[in-house]
Design an enzyme around this catalytic site. Sequence first.
Site, PDB file in Angstrom:
ATOM      1  N   GLU A   1      33.060  32.356  62.486  1.00  0.00           N
ATOM      2  CA  GLU A   1      33.211  33.153  63.699  1.00  0.00           C
ATOM      3  C   GLU A   1      32.167  34.252  63.822  1.00  0.00           C
ATOM      4  O   GLU A   1      32.415  35.401  63.461  1.00  0.00           O
ATOM      5  CB  GLU A   1      34.626  33.732  63.804  1.00  0.00           C
TER       6      GLU A   1
ATOM      7  N   ASP B   1      42.107  28.061  64.077  1.00  0.00           N
ATOM      8  CA  ASP B   1      41.762  29.420  64.518  1.00  0.00           C
ATOM      9  C   ASP B   1      40.494  29.270  65.350  1.00  0.00           C
ATOM     10  O   ASP B   1      39.478  28.787  64.834  1.00  0.00           O
ATOM     11  CB  ASP B   1      41.549  30.270  63.254  1.00  0.00           C
TER      12      ASP B   1
ATOM     13  N   HIS C   1      43.821  34.214  56.407  1.00  0.00           N
ATOM     14  CA  HIS C   1      42.663  34.678  55.627  1.00  0.00           C
ATOM     15  C   HIS C   1      43.024  34.494  54.164  1.00  0.00           C
ATOM     16  O   HIS C   1      43.733  35.307  53.590  1.00  0.00           O
ATOM     17  CB  HIS C   1      42.357  36.152  55.920  1.00  0.00           C
TER      18      HIS C   1
ATOM     19  N   ASP D   1      41.104  34.910  71.431  1.00  0.00           N
ATOM     20  CA  ASP D   1      41.165  34.365  70.077  1.00  0.00           C
ATOM     21  C   ASP D   1      42.566  33.798  69.852  1.00  0.00           C
ATOM     22  O   ASP D   1      43.563  34.524  69.957  1.00  0.00           O
ATOM     23  CB  ASP D   1      40.830  35.463  69.060  1.00  0.00           C
TER      24      ASP D   1
ATOM     25  N   HIS E   1      36.213  32.934  57.363  1.00  0.00           N
ATOM     26  CA  HIS E   1      37.155  33.014  56.238  1.00  0.00           C
ATOM     27  C   HIS E   1      37.708  31.652  55.863  1.00  0.00           C
ATOM     28  O   HIS E   1      37.766  30.744  56.694  1.00  0.00           O
ATOM     29  CB  HIS E   1      38.315  33.946  56.613  1.00  0.00           C
TER      30      HIS E   1
ATOM     31  N   GLU F   1      34.372  31.020  67.868  1.00  0.00           N
ATOM     32  CA  GLU F   1      34.944  30.623  66.581  1.00  0.00           C
ATOM     33  C   GLU F   1      35.448  29.186  66.607  1.00  0.00           C
ATOM     34  O   GLU F   1      36.066  28.758  67.583  1.00  0.00           O
ATOM     35  CB  GLU F   1      36.115  31.555  66.223  1.00  0.00           C
TER      36      GLU F   1
END
Length: 298
Positions: free
Chosen positions: A189, A96, A164, A85, A156, A283
């Site tokens: 994700e 992200d 976030h 990640d 998010h 993600e």
Amino acid sequence: MSDEAIDKLIKAGRIAKTVREEAARIVKPGMKLYDLAEHVEKRIKELGGEPAFPTNLSINEVAAHYTPLIGDKLTVPDNAVIKIDIGVHVDGYIADTATTVSFNPVYESLLEATRKALESALAILKPGIRAKDIGYVIESTIERYGYKPIKNLTGHSIDRYIIHSGKSIPNFNDIFSRWKLEDGVYAIEPFATNGVGLVKEGDIATIYSIRKKRGRLTIYEKKLFDRIWSERRTLPFCERWYKDLFSSVDGLRNTIKMLERHGVLISYPILIERGGGVVAQFEHTIIISNDEVIVTTL
Ligand code: MN
Ligand code: MN
């Protein structure tokens, strides 16, 4: 959203995608997690970005939030399922993204379920879509393969310098998530597992961020705090990034511990599947702007 913001989001996304693909290509059983994380973060900088958070390398039943420690001897186990990640920011504009690599053919269908869940979610995206409808598609896709989504991990909303930023995109049809995705940046994700579909916090934490500025620090605490604040503001960090600041690793670790005790730092414990199930994650980051959806990390 300004053109400049969109350009920087797209640049961060392109770097994150490139580095994610490289990492997935080079990861092998026996490789030190430390070397992989350092490689990822070095490449992000070479390509003109900065890490938005420490590289998360989470193995098997660990779902998220493990980044290697200084002197970490952990290697990728044989037959492992490893989540990579990656976060990149360009001037605070964040991408992200995550992928999962399996060295055990048994888990190919778990990866396939999770990958398809993300693809299906991206396919139905449009401005104004309800978060719960994304969750529905993710959940039903994963269940079709006989697995469970992890219900207490979510996508998010993202803001500048904030990973976030307050809104959660569920990985199941959550009736409380009726809010609509309007102009903004979001990470989607899905996590899937052959376990019970929930994570719990583990005993260790390897990732931190500054929670508040506060006075009355010792010289060492202040030295570490000032460096983190100047480089990260409230973005997450890890001990690896500050090893040159202290003459001993224990000195650094104790100082981090004290800052946490003062309430200056918060830590993010590793997250483990409650049933001990193996976890997969994929993600992407998206921009919704002017009636358009852009996937920045694809
Ligand atoms: Mn992520
Ligand atoms: Mn995320």
